[in-house]
Design a protein around this motif. Structure first.
Motif, PDB file in Angstrom:
ATOM      1  N   TYR A 134       0.770  -1.263   0.137  1.00 14.44           N
ATOM      2  CA  TYR A 134       0.416  -0.210  -0.162  1.00 14.44           C
ATOM      3  C   TYR A 134       0.775   1.252   0.045  1.00 14.44           C
ATOM      4  N   ILE A 135       2.090   1.494   0.435  1.00 14.44           N
ATOM      5  CA  ILE A 135       2.804   2.265   0.080  1.00 14.44           C
ATOM      6  C   ILE A 135       3.372   2.532  -1.015  1.00 14.44           C
ATOM      7  N   ASN A 136       2.855   2.186  -1.767  1.00 13.54           N
ATOM      8  CA  ASN A 136       3.959   2.442  -2.912  1.00 13.54           C
ATOM      9  C   ASN A 136       2.195   2.265  -4.126  1.00 13.54           C
ATOM     10  N   PHE A 137       0.933   1.944  -3.669  1.00 17.35           N
ATOM     11  CA  PHE A 137      -0.408   1.651  -4.492  1.00 17.35           C
ATOM     12  C   PHE A 137       0.325   3.730  -5.592  1.00 17.35           C
ATOM     13  N   GLY A 138       0.410   2.828  -6.855  1.00 17.28           N
ATOM     14  CA  GLY A 138      -0.189   4.169  -8.126  1.00 17.28           C
ATOM     15  C   GLY A 138       1.398   4.816  -8.528  1.00 17.28           C
ATOM     16  N   VAL A 139       2.806   4.385  -7.355  1.00 22.20           N
ATOM     17  CA  VAL A 139       3.921   5.043  -8.173  1.00 22.20           C
ATOM     18  C   VAL A 139       4.536   4.451  -9.426  1.00 22.20           C
ATOM     19  N   LEU A 140       3.837   2.334 -10.167  1.00 17.69           N
ATOM     20  CA  LEU A 140       4.483   2.833 -10.533  1.00 17.69           C
ATOM     21  C   LEU A 140       3.250   2.402 -12.168  1.00 17.69           C
ATOM     22  N   GLY A 141       3.495   2.383 -12.835  1.00 14.89           N
ATOM     23  CA  GLY A 141       2.475   1.570 -13.649  1.00 14.89           C
ATOM     24  C   GLY A 141       2.343   1.808 -14.897  1.00 14.89           C
ATOM     25  N   MET A 142       2.529   0.116 -16.441  1.00 12.73           N
ATOM     26  CA  MET A 142       2.644   0.206 -17.464  1.00 12.73           C
ATOM     27  C   MET A 142       1.586   0.798 -18.436  1.00 12.73           C
ATOM     28  N   VAL A 143       2.028   2.066 -19.291  1.00 11.17           N
ATOM     29  CA  VAL A 143       0.980   2.645 -19.919  1.00 11.17           C
ATOM     30  C   VAL A 143       1.325   2.688 -21.639  1.00 11.17           C
ATOM     31  N   ASN A 144       0.349   1.795 -21.838  1.00 10.71           N
ATOM     32  CA  ASN A 144       0.775   1.908 -23.600  1.00 10.71           C
ATOM     33  C   ASN A 144      -0.122   3.178 -24.520  1.00 10.71           C
ATOM     34  N   THR A 145       1.102   3.908 -25.273  1.00  7.98           N
ATOM     35  CA  THR A 145       1.199   4.652 -26.105  1.00  7.98           C
ATOM     36  C   THR A 145       1.123   4.631 -27.213  1.00  7.98           C
ATOM     37  N   ASN A 146       0.785   5.217 -28.633  1.00  7.65           N
ATOM     38  CA  ASN A 146       1.061   4.647 -29.765  1.00  7.65           C
ATOM     39  C   ASN A 146       2.676   4.868 -30.170  1.00  7.65           C
ATOM     40  N   MET A 147       3.502   5.449 -29.077  1.00  2.00           N
ATOM     41  CA  MET A 147       4.731   5.123 -29.638  1.00  2.00           C
ATOM     42  C   MET A 147       5.764   4.037 -29.102  1.00  2.00           C
ATOM     43  N   SER A 148       5.093   3.957 -27.701  1.00  2.00           N
ATOM     44  CA  SER A 148       5.916   2.608 -26.754  1.00  2.00           C
ATOM     45  C   SER A 148       5.593   2.085 -25.169  1.00  2.00           C
ATOM     46  N   ASN A 149       5.614   1.797 -25.006  1.00  2.32           N
ATOM     47  CA  ASN A 149       5.370   1.567 -23.285  1.00  2.32           C
ATOM     48  C   ASN A 149       6.088   2.029 -22.933  1.00  2.32           C
ATOM     49  N   VAL A 150       5.283   2.366 -21.835  1.00  2.00           N
ATOM     50  CA  VAL A 150       5.909   3.849 -21.060  1.00  2.00           C
ATOM     51  C   VAL A 150       6.177   3.095 -19.415  1.00  2.00           C
ATOM     52  N   TYR A 151       6.955   3.205 -18.333  1.00  2.00           N
ATOM     53  CA  TYR A 151       6.453   3.256 -16.873  1.00  2.00           C
ATOM     54  C   TYR A 151       6.296   4.720 -16.691  1.00  2.00           C
ATOM     55  N   TYR A 152       4.974   4.196 -15.657  1.00  2.00           N
ATOM     56  CA  TYR A 152       5.044   5.715 -15.411  1.00  2.00           C
ATOM     57  C   TYR A 152       4.721   5.685 -13.627  1.00  2.00           C
ATOM     58  N   TRP A 153       5.090   6.928 -13.022  1.00  2.00           N
ATOM     59  CA  TRP A 153       5.421   7.818 -12.214  1.00  2.00           C
ATOM     60  C   TRP A 153       4.328   8.630 -11.900  1.00  2.00           C
ATOM     61  N   SER A 154       3.834   9.355 -10.401  1.00  2.00           N
ATOM     62  CA  SER A 154       2.855  10.386 -10.647  1.00  2.00           C
ATOM     63  C   SER A 154       3.179  10.308  -9.111  1.00  2.00           C
ATOM     64  N   LEU A 155       3.474  12.217  -8.758  1.00  2.00           N
ATOM     65  CA  LEU A 155       2.925  12.500  -7.675  1.00  2.00           C
ATOM     66  C   LEU A 155       2.091  12.802  -6.847  1.00  2.00           C
ATOM     67  N   ASN A 156       1.217  12.866  -7.885  1.00  2.00           N
ATOM     68  CA  ASN A 156      -0.296  13.006  -7.816  1.00  2.00           C
ATOM     69  C   ASN A 156      -0.974  11.729  -7.763  1.00  2.00           C
ATOM     70  N   LYS A 157      -0.246  10.881  -8.522  1.00  2.00           N
ATOM     71  CA  LYS A 157      -1.329   9.906  -8.553  1.00  2.00           C
ATOM     72  C   LYS A 157      -1.140   9.036  -7.033  1.00  2.00           C
ATOM     73  N   TYR A 158       0.353   9.199  -6.665  1.00  2.00           N
ATOM     74  CA  TYR A 158       0.900   8.758  -5.250  1.00  2.00           C
ATOM     75  C   TYR A 158       0.564   9.214  -4.162  1.00  2.00           C
ATOM     76  N   LYS A 159       0.262  10.973  -3.830  1.00  3.60           N
ATOM     77  CA  LYS A 159      -0.667  11.289  -2.381  1.00  3.60           C
ATOM     78  C   LYS A 159      -2.226  10.767  -2.691  1.00  3.60           C
ATOM     79  N   ASP A 160      -2.361  10.093  -3.637  1.00  2.00           N
ATOM     80  CA  ASP A 160      -4.219   9.652  -3.868  1.00  2.00           C
ATOM     81  C   ASP A 160      -4.354   8.018  -3.431  1.00  2.00           C
ATOM     82  N   SER A 161      -3.204   7.528  -3.674  1.00  5.07           N
ATOM     83  CA  SER A 161      -2.662   6.564  -2.909  1.00  5.07           C
ATOM     84  C   SER A 161      -2.819   6.403  -0.973  1.00  5.07           C
ATOM     85  N   LEU A 162      -2.185   7.225  -1.142  1.00  2.53           N
ATOM     86  CA  LEU A 162      -1.983   6.819   0.164  1.00  2.53           C
ATOM     87  C   LEU A 162      -2.851   7.604   0.981  1.00  2.53           C
TER      88      LEU A 162
END
Length: 210
Positions: A134-162
């Motif tokens: 739970y401490i890392n909820f939302g810290v990292l996830g795979m996002v599919n884009t038109n160009m390539s796969n991107v591992y993505y982290w967001s501060l706001n997503k991290y805040k919301d997860s906490l």
């Protein structure tokens, strides 16, 4: 308005220039002294994180203003040419043989950067390291884009997860994580921080409204 793109690397020689372009943009935008200082502090925190990365890197850093949105963005783009074997060899010649503990928000991001500099074939390990508990909820996830796969982290997503986790538990670890977030200079100054990892590069964007 976009600033000069400053070429920086692990020797830190051009870090001073990165601070100069930050101040130049603040002056061009005629930001109030307090806002100009906050923008510089964010750049200083970013450069401070880079100073602690033991692996060799080549990067570009620049700023962009979006005046209609009253927002400045700091961009960092790092080439990910380091493979796991090279990183291990560099760590072995460091004083401790390992990186310092990834404490604080920028410490967590630094850990993400260092792990992302490993061979992208091992990128699934990023989710194993940052995507569980739970401490890392939302810290990292795979996002599919038109160009390539991107591992993505967001501060706001991290805040919301906490925040969400706090509703269900009040463990000591979670309390410490929330306390860390509240005391973080970067988390309090930045409106958002985004980190993306692709096969060829790492991107970090710090968003700051004025």
């Amino acid at each position: 308005m976009e600033t000069e793109k400053v070429e920086i690397n692990s020797d830190g020689k051009e870090f001073g220039r990165a601070l100069e372009v930050t101040e130049e943009l603040a002056a061009n935008l005629q930001l109030p002294p307090k806002e100009a200082l906050r923008l510089r502090l964010l750049m200083e925190e970013l450069l401070g994180m880079l100073r602690e990365i033991v692996t060799c890197f080549q990067a570009k850093v620049w700023l962009e203003s979006r005046e209609e949105e009253r927002q400045c963005c700091i961009y960092l783009q790092v080439d990910t040419m380091m493979d796991a074997k090279q990183k291990k060899e560099l760590l072995e010649v460091s004083t401790s043989g390992k990186n310092m503990a990834n404490t604080g928000i920028m410490g967590r991001i630094r850990g993400l950067f260092e792990t992302g500099m490993d061979n992208y074939a091992d990128a699934k390990n990023l989710q194993m390291q940052y995507g569980t508990g739970y401490i890392n909820f939302g810290v990292l996830g795979m996002v599919n884009t038109n160009m390539s796969n991107v591992y993505y982290w967001s501060l706001n997503k991290y805040k919301d997860s906490l925040k969400s986790a706090k509703k269900d538990t009040d463990s000591e670890t979670l309390v410490e994580a929330w306390d860390e977030l509240e005391k973080s200079i970067v988390a309090n100054l930045a409106d958002e921080i985004k980190v993306g990892i692709t096969k060829d590069k790492l991107d970090l964007i710090i968003e700051k409204k004025w």
